[in-house]
Design an enzyme around this catalytic site. Structure first.
Site, PDB file in Angstrom:
ATOM      1  N   ILE A 182       3.052   4.638  -0.420  1.00  0.00           N
ATOM      2  CA  ILE A 182       4.244   5.069  -0.887  1.00  0.00           C
ATOM      3  C   ILE A 182       4.801   4.038  -1.712  1.00  0.00           C
ATOM      4  O   ILE A 182       5.059   4.047  -2.746  1.00  0.00           O
ATOM      5  CB  ILE A 182       4.949   5.705  -0.162  1.00  0.00           C
ATOM      6  CG1 ILE A 182       4.256   7.093   0.566  1.00  0.00           C
ATOM      7  CG2 ILE A 182       6.441   6.453  -0.814  1.00  0.00           C
ATOM      8  CD1 ILE A 182       5.606   7.490   1.457  1.00  0.00           C
ATOM      9  N   SER A 242      11.653   9.927   7.191  1.00  0.00           N
ATOM     10  CA  SER A 242      10.916  10.995   6.861  1.00  0.00           C
ATOM     11  C   SER A 242      11.358  12.280   7.488  1.00  0.00           C
ATOM     12  O   SER A 242      12.027  12.201   7.761  1.00  0.00           O
ATOM     13  CB  SER A 242      10.087   9.880   8.197  1.00  0.00           C
ATOM     14  OG  SER A 242       8.741  11.090   9.054  1.00  0.00           O
ATOM     15  N   TYR A 301       9.443   6.479  16.195  1.00  0.00           N
ATOM     16  CA  TYR A 301       9.406   6.151  15.246  1.00  0.00           C
ATOM     17  C   TYR A 301      10.702   7.160  15.106  1.00  0.00           C
ATOM     18  O   TYR A 301      11.554   7.313  13.945  1.00  0.00           O
ATOM     19  CB  TYR A 301       8.111   6.715  14.773  1.00  0.00           C
ATOM     20  CG  TYR A 301       8.200   6.963  13.867  1.00  0.00           C
ATOM     21  CD1 TYR A 301       8.319   5.804  12.332  1.00  0.00           C
ATOM     22  CD2 TYR A 301       7.956   8.122  12.216  1.00  0.00           C
ATOM     23  CE1 TYR A 301       7.513   5.861  11.150  1.00  0.00           C
ATOM     24  CE2 TYR A 301       7.818   7.936  11.693  1.00  0.00           C
ATOM     25  CZ  TYR A 301       8.114   7.335  10.446  1.00  0.00           C
ATOM     26  OH  TYR A 301       8.007   7.944   9.479  1.00  0.00           O
ATOM     27  N   SER A 330       0.878  -1.120   0.756  1.00  0.00           N
ATOM     28  CA  SER A 330       0.372   0.226  -0.111  1.00  0.00           C
ATOM     29  C   SER A 330       0.970   1.241   0.027  1.00  0.00           C
ATOM     30  O   SER A 330       1.914   1.593   0.009  1.00  0.00           O
ATOM     31  CB  SER A 330      -1.149  -0.241   1.775  1.00  0.00           C
ATOM     32  OG  SER A 330      -0.022  -0.037   1.958  1.00  0.00           O
TER      33      SER A 330
END
Length: 281
Positions: free
Chosen positions: A16, A141, A154, A14
């Site tokens: 990117i 990110s 994260y 799913s």
């Protein structure tokens, strides 16, 4: 006829990863689209068929938390296609909550997928990439350079990824391998579903952080109203894949570039704190 260049991409069920697999195939690459559970490849297969690139996308199993799975997937890709020109580390998970809410084991789990998975795949792929003057691209990110409230696990993992690859990049370049990280900001994708317990559940168990977490939830909802699509972020990944000399660090949106600029010029940390503290009310 010259053989198509081959790229192996992780986390393509799913978001990117899926969009990158399709767009890389459309750009003329032979794509090994991997995911932990090939039974979840329906959306990928449908997108590949709709784009009319079924002959260039090959679905394979790869679990980034399993070194044996990584080695097998890389070996199978090289055996099937004769070479490996690029790897895109995209698979990842998030975990919402501060350390007192989620505990240390949650940190270990997120690091296992988001950091050690990147290290293991890089290790397995490097000999093949050297033979082709290839490249390693990792979807990091904005959370890899800007620490964000209630995203400690994260951000810790993504900071580790960026430190690893920023250190590796000049070393790999001496052997002809280019290394890049791509930093999306907010993206509207199914990744948000991997963030762990629901926001109401986290608020209920937030203890002394309840007010701050409520404010954070409201603030980030506003940020995600500015989210770009997975396809838009993937287009930047494919630009890095196809560029003659890609930069080491690339952002996928104006918002990501703005915040990266704040962080990278923030010598004492005050600018980032001034930006993120208001999220907490």
């Amino acid at each position: 006829m010259t053989a198509l260049r081959t790229v192996l991409i992780t986390g393509t069920s799913s978001g990117i990863g899926l969009a990158t697999a399709v767009q890389a195939a459309e750009a003329g690459w032979n794509v090994v689209a991997t995911l932990r559970d090939p039974g979840r490849a329906d959306a990928l297969r449908a997108a590949v068929e709709a784009a009319d690139v079924t002959d260039r996308v090959h679905v394979a199993r790869l679990d980034v938390t399993d070194p044996a799975s990584i080695k097998e997937a890389v070996a199978d890709a090289v055996a099937a296609h004769g070479h490996l020109d690029a790897v895109i580390n995209n698979a990842g998970v998030g975990r919402l909550g501060t350390v007192e809410q989620i505990g240390v084991e949650a940190f270990r789990s997120v690091l296992e997928t988001n950091f050690f998975g990147v290290v293991e795949l890089t290790l397995a792929a490097l000999p093949h990439l050297r033979a082709r003057s290839g490249r390693i691209i990792t979807v990091s990110s904005l959370g890899g350079i800007v620490g964000q409230p209630f995203n400690e696990a994260y951000c810790a993992a993504k900071f580790a990824v960026e430190g690893f690859l920023e250190s590796l990049a000049p070393v790999a370049a001496t052997t002809g391998v280019q290394v890049s990280v791509v930093e999306p900001g907010p993206v509207a994708s199914e990744f948000v579903a991997s963030l762990g317990p629901s926001v109401p559940g986290l608020i209920e168990n937030a203890g002394p952080y309840e007010a701050a977490f409520k404010a954070y939830a409201a603030a980030t909802e506003g940020l995600f109203e500015q989210a770009q699509s997975s396809a838009e972020a993937a287009a930047v990944v494919v630009e890095v894949l196809t560029a003659e000399k890609p930069a080491f660090r690339v952002q996928t949106s104006d918002l990501a570039r703005e915040l990266a600029g704040i962080k990278l010029s923030d010598v004492d940390g005050s600018a980032v704190q001034a930006f993120t503290t208001p999220w907490l009310g």
